[in-house]
Design an enzyme around this catalytic site. Sequence first.
Site, PDB file in Angstrom:
ATOM      1  N   ASP A  88     -70.971 -19.209  53.938  1.00 14.62           N
ATOM      2  CA  ASP A  88     -70.633 -20.006  52.742  1.00 14.62           C
ATOM      3  C   ASP A  88     -69.636 -19.256  51.867  1.00 14.62           C
ATOM      4  OD1 ASP A  88     -70.710 -22.070  50.883  1.00 14.62           O
ATOM      5  OD2 ASP A  88     -72.525 -21.333  49.907  1.00 14.62           O
ATOM      6  N   GLU A 119     -65.593 -22.790  43.638  1.00 14.05           N
ATOM      7  CA  GLU A 119     -66.482 -23.856  44.115  1.00 14.05           C
ATOM      8  C   GLU A 119     -67.916 -23.670  43.653  1.00 14.05           C
ATOM      9  OE1 GLU A 119     -69.291 -25.887  46.876  1.00 14.05           O
ATOM     10  OE2 GLU A 119     -69.038 -23.732  46.502  1.00 14.05           O
TER      11      GLU A 119
END
Length: 313
Positions: A88, A119
């Site tokens: 991730d 993000e």
Amino acid sequence: MDALELTRALVALETPTGSEGAATDLLDNTLRSAGYKVVRQPVSAGRQNLYAFREPPELVFSTHLDTVPPYVPLREDADSIHGRGSCDAKGLAAAMVAAAEQLAGRGERRIGLLFLVGEENGSDGARAANELGPKGRFLINGEPTENRLSIGQKGSLRVDLDATGRAAHSAYPDEGVSAIAALLDTIERIRRMPLPSDPLLGQSTLNLGLIGGGEPLKASIRSLLAPGVTVEFRVELPFHKGGSAPAGWETTVVSYASDLPFLHAWGERYQLGPGTIRVAHTNQEHIRKADLLHGVELYVRLASDLLARYPHG
């Protein structure tokens, strides 16, 4: 370009949200050396999105370079690469670069690479990226979907409850007003509240800090507040419903948020990536090497399927 080698190099860098520069610099140097035109877009002081392409793109691979804290150092065993960002989403960034290089080797150079900051905390990089160009017809966003093509994702709504009371001696609580009791009453009411469902996205997800929904849900929560309790909705991320998947793809819907809904200017959007979200943000974050390499193959396949609609010439 070797996806495993690039994953190791990215995961070795500590790049929490707000301090993504080392990863941006690494990819900038890597892509310039490979012959890409590279554009760095300022997002905030010291932070930049990175956009690279050889020819004006028809399809753009995109993912984020920031991670959540705390840093988990790079470690490797026979099966997996471990460390913060491995799934991730630094491993996915590496897989996208490798996929773009494979496509270029086959003569398909209409590929862009968009690497974003922020993000994990509000998607400020994705919001800014809508001003970049040239844009293509398709965007493939990288998140760990276990190598299944995601055609939808839930949004999220953060609910912050605040209660006021009146202090009293613990021996005589009836002479005061308990803020804790008011919070507990409100939380219990919210837990019993019917939550919305969607035919594609499924049932809403609720925990004590995060809830998925929208304006009607906000009104319902406000109606359940006990006396002395106020509520703020500090973070709200939209849901996304994609278009139809190309034939032959296994699809899924994910319960987590990502940059994808904010990249609305980039054409038809899809989400795909190796790894599982279940280990992201944990001390056990890792990505299996076999899954990562298969992810490269799937990125190449999906790009090829989509670009077949618009052949060269």
